[in-house]
Design an enzyme around this catalytic site. Structure first.
Site, PDB file in Angstrom:
ATOM      1  N   ARG A  90       0.832  -1.198   0.000  1.00  0.00           N
ATOM      2  CA  ARG A  90       0.000   0.000   0.000  1.00  0.00           C
ATOM      3  C   ARG A  90       0.871   1.255   0.000  1.00  0.00           C
ATOM      4  O   ARG A  90       0.563   2.239  -0.683  1.00  0.00           O
ATOM      5  CB  ARG A  90      -0.923   0.009   1.219  1.00  0.00           C
ATOM      6  CG  ARG A  90      -1.728   1.298   1.326  1.00  0.00           C
ATOM      7  CD  ARG A  90      -2.648   1.328   2.516  1.00  0.00           C
ATOM      8  NE  ARG A  90      -3.404   2.576   2.525  1.00  0.00           N
ATOM      9  CZ  ARG A  90      -4.537   2.763   3.189  1.00  0.00           C
ATOM     10  NH1 ARG A  90      -5.052   1.784   3.907  1.00  0.00           N
ATOM     11  NH2 ARG A  90      -5.156   3.922   3.143  1.00  0.00           N
ATOM     12  N   ASN A 145     -10.508  -4.136  -2.559  1.00  0.00           N
ATOM     13  CA  ASN A 145     -10.309  -3.096  -3.568  1.00  0.00           C
ATOM     14  C   ASN A 145      -9.257  -3.490  -4.597  1.00  0.00           C
ATOM     15  O   ASN A 145      -8.353  -4.271  -4.287  1.00  0.00           O
ATOM     16  CB  ASN A 145      -9.874  -1.792  -2.878  1.00  0.00           C
ATOM     17  CG  ASN A 145     -11.042  -1.081  -2.232  1.00  0.00           C
ATOM     18  OD1 ASN A 145     -12.090  -0.940  -2.836  1.00  0.00           O
ATOM     19  ND2 ASN A 145     -10.863  -0.624  -1.002  1.00  0.00           N
ATOM     20  N   CYS A 165     -19.133  -1.862  -1.130  1.00  0.00           N
ATOM     21  CA  CYS A 165     -18.345  -0.708  -0.695  1.00  0.00           C
ATOM     22  C   CYS A 165     -19.133   0.014   0.387  1.00  0.00           C
ATOM     23  O   CYS A 165     -20.361  -0.043   0.422  1.00  0.00           O
ATOM     24  CB  CYS A 165     -18.079   0.223  -1.880  1.00  0.00           C
ATOM     25  SG  CYS A 165     -17.083   1.675  -1.483  1.00  0.00           S
ATOM     26  N   HIS A 195     -16.024   3.826  -6.237  1.00  0.00           N
ATOM     27  CA  HIS A 195     -15.172   4.978  -5.947  1.00  0.00           C
ATOM     28  C   HIS A 195     -15.256   6.045  -7.040  1.00  0.00           C
ATOM     29  O   HIS A 195     -14.328   6.844  -7.225  1.00  0.00           O
ATOM     30  CB  HIS A 195     -13.714   4.550  -5.698  1.00  0.00           C
ATOM     31  CG  HIS A 195     -13.539   3.797  -4.411  1.00  0.00           C
ATOM     32  ND1 HIS A 195     -12.316   3.386  -3.942  1.00  0.00           N
ATOM     33  CD2 HIS A 195     -14.447   3.390  -3.480  1.00  0.00           C
ATOM     34  CE1 HIS A 195     -12.479   2.760  -2.788  1.00  0.00           C
ATOM     35  NE2 HIS A 195     -13.772   2.741  -2.491  1.00  0.00           N
ATOM     36  N   TYR A 242     -14.391  10.482  -3.145  1.00  0.00           N
ATOM     37  CA  TYR A 242     -13.325  10.076  -4.072  1.00  0.00           C
ATOM     38  C   TYR A 242     -13.270  10.989  -5.298  1.00  0.00           C
ATOM     39  O   TYR A 242     -12.257  11.025  -6.001  1.00  0.00           O
ATOM     40  CB  TYR A 242     -13.526   8.622  -4.518  1.00  0.00           C
ATOM     41  CG  TYR A 242     -13.101   7.635  -3.468  1.00  0.00           C
ATOM     42  CD1 TYR A 242     -11.770   7.209  -3.377  1.00  0.00           C
ATOM     43  CD2 TYR A 242     -14.007   7.137  -2.544  1.00  0.00           C
ATOM     44  CE1 TYR A 242     -11.370   6.316  -2.405  1.00  0.00           C
ATOM     45  CE2 TYR A 242     -13.610   6.237  -1.566  1.00  0.00           C
ATOM     46  CZ  TYR A 242     -12.293   5.832  -1.495  1.00  0.00           C
ATOM     47  OH  TYR A 242     -11.897   4.951  -0.516  1.00  0.00           O
TER      48      TYR A 242
END
Length: 420
Positions: A90, A145, A165, A195, A242
């Site tokens: 990440r 994700n 989500c 998103h 987002y």
């Protein structure tokens, strides 16, 4: 009924278990199986999860295993919450694009592509093993994700899958709090891709209150989504938070460069949570868990699993096949829209035509997602480049060339085709 959680060692897991414990009347769960290759971490998270069930008086058995086949055997539904490469990966998703002048975010832009490259092959392997051991009728609920791309990969491979989500339920709960009404009185016309969504109506007891929100609650709404109220009024819709990455890309990049990455913050929170979970006296969710992200994750997950296993027929926002819902997209695209949840799966509800300012961006990102899935399934540096060129936040040759090389390089150990 057995529910299996793949990635059960996640610090999110107590949220899910707490949701099951608090809502056990919704449907009967006899066993919760937590599956994770990290047994030390699984014991810590699982021990706390057991205490949550005991505290609530829930009778479900909780099993812990690193063996996917053992965990999935007999499961009615399998929830996927994987992070391939962990927080280290990440961190690279957030920092490598930023070094190239692009958004550093783990699900959006180049970081989201890197995550898809690592994740799709692993999820498909997990799903195929689940199908062999648990059978064709087992539902796979994906919270991993990038949800839209991963869900499309699962559906294309013939799995009974639906993506989930927490953006929609988080906004629903926020609206309910602002208006002082029960959440179940609030219904959203929430439309787009994972998103990449807009709320085009907010109905309380069937009456659209969005115009009132855009005036009476404009300042709080702007703070909640990170965008000016004037833009929302111009759109006649509330973009998800987002969308600030698209509408304010350069400003967000500048902000990101001035502070520690979210990955660093989350890694610290996770370490602290695991220490808290080790305390045998802890029998309630710690306040720190709220900072981990994934607000209302447990509610959304439990609602969806309960509805799809019992054929309840209520309406929830999920990620599923487009069909004819958004006619400007291919039928096999995956969209995030309200759908009626039946035992046969989600049935998307009709939505009003989208204006060009919204439909254009949705079509653009859908094209990127198709190319991203191709790169994740078949590999190749050139496919990675193609996906980057198609993304509206990149789309420049020099950046795409550099990012393609960097993303392949930093993820090489997690991409079998790149390591070969």
């Amino acid at each position: 009924m057995k529910l299996t959680v793949v990635g059960g060692g996640s610090t999110y897991t107590p949220e899910l278990v707490s949701g099951i414990a608090d809502r056990h009347a919704a449907f009967e769960i006899e066993e919760i199986a937590l599956v994770d290759p990290d047994l030390d971490r699984l014991e810590v998270v699982g021990g706390f999860a057991r205490r949550l069930l005991d505290q609530a008086g829930h009778p479900a058995k909780l099993s812990l295993t690193a063996d996917l086949e053992a965990g999935a055997d007999g499961a009615a539904a399998v929830l996927l919450q994987l992070r391939v490469g962990g927080q280290r990966a990440r961190a690279s998703d957030e920092t490598v694009p930023l070094e190239c002048g692009c958004l550093g975010q783990e699900t959006t832009g180049a970081g989201g592509l890197a995550k898809a490259l690592r994740t799709v092959p692993v999820v498909l392997d997990v799903a195929e093993r689940v199908r062999r051991i648990a059978g064709e009728k087992t539902w796979i609920v994906d919270f991993t994700n990038p949800v839209g791309i991963v869900t499309r990969a699962l559906l294309d491979a013939g799995h009974r899958a639906v993506g989930l989500c927490n953006v929609a339920i988080t906004f629903q709960r926020w609206v309910a709090g602002q208006l002082g009404v029960a959440p179940d009185r609030v219904a959203l016309e929430h439309v787009g891709l994972n998103h990449l969504t807009w709320v085009r109506a907010v109905r309380v007891d069937g009456v659209d209150v969005l115009p009132r929100l855009l005036t009476d609650h404009a300042d709080r709404l702007a703070e909640h989504v990170g965008l000016p109220a004037a833009v929302m009024r111009r759109l006649g819709a509330v973009p998800s938070y987002y969308l600030k990455y698209y509408y304010r890309h350069d400003a967000i990049v500048t902000e990101q460069r001035s502070r520690p990455s979210r990955a660093e913050t989350v890694a610290g929170i996770e370490n602290s949570l695991l220490e808290l979970y080790r305390d045998p006296g802890l029998v309630a969710k710690p306040a720190l868990l709220e900072q981990r992200g994934g607000a209302y994750y447990s509610e959304a997950a439990v609602q969806l699993v309960a509805s799809i296993l019992t054929g309840r027929g209520d309406v929830q926002v999920v990620n599923t096949r487009n069909g004819s819902t958004l006619p400007f997209l291919p039928a096999d695209a995956v969209v995030e829209v309200p759908a009626r949840i039946t035992a046969a799966g989600p049935a998307p509800l009709p939505v009003a035509p989208l204006p060009p300012m919204i439909s254009g961006l949705v079509a653009h990102v859908t094209a990127y997602e198709s190319l991203a899935l191709e790169a994740a399934l078949h590999g190749g540096r050139d496919r990675v480049f193609d996906a980057l060129m198609a993304h509206p936040l990149i789309g420049q040759i020099d950046q795409a060339e550099t990012l393609a090389d960097r993303l392949v390089s930093v993820n090489r150990d997690l991409l079998p085709w790149a390591a070969a």
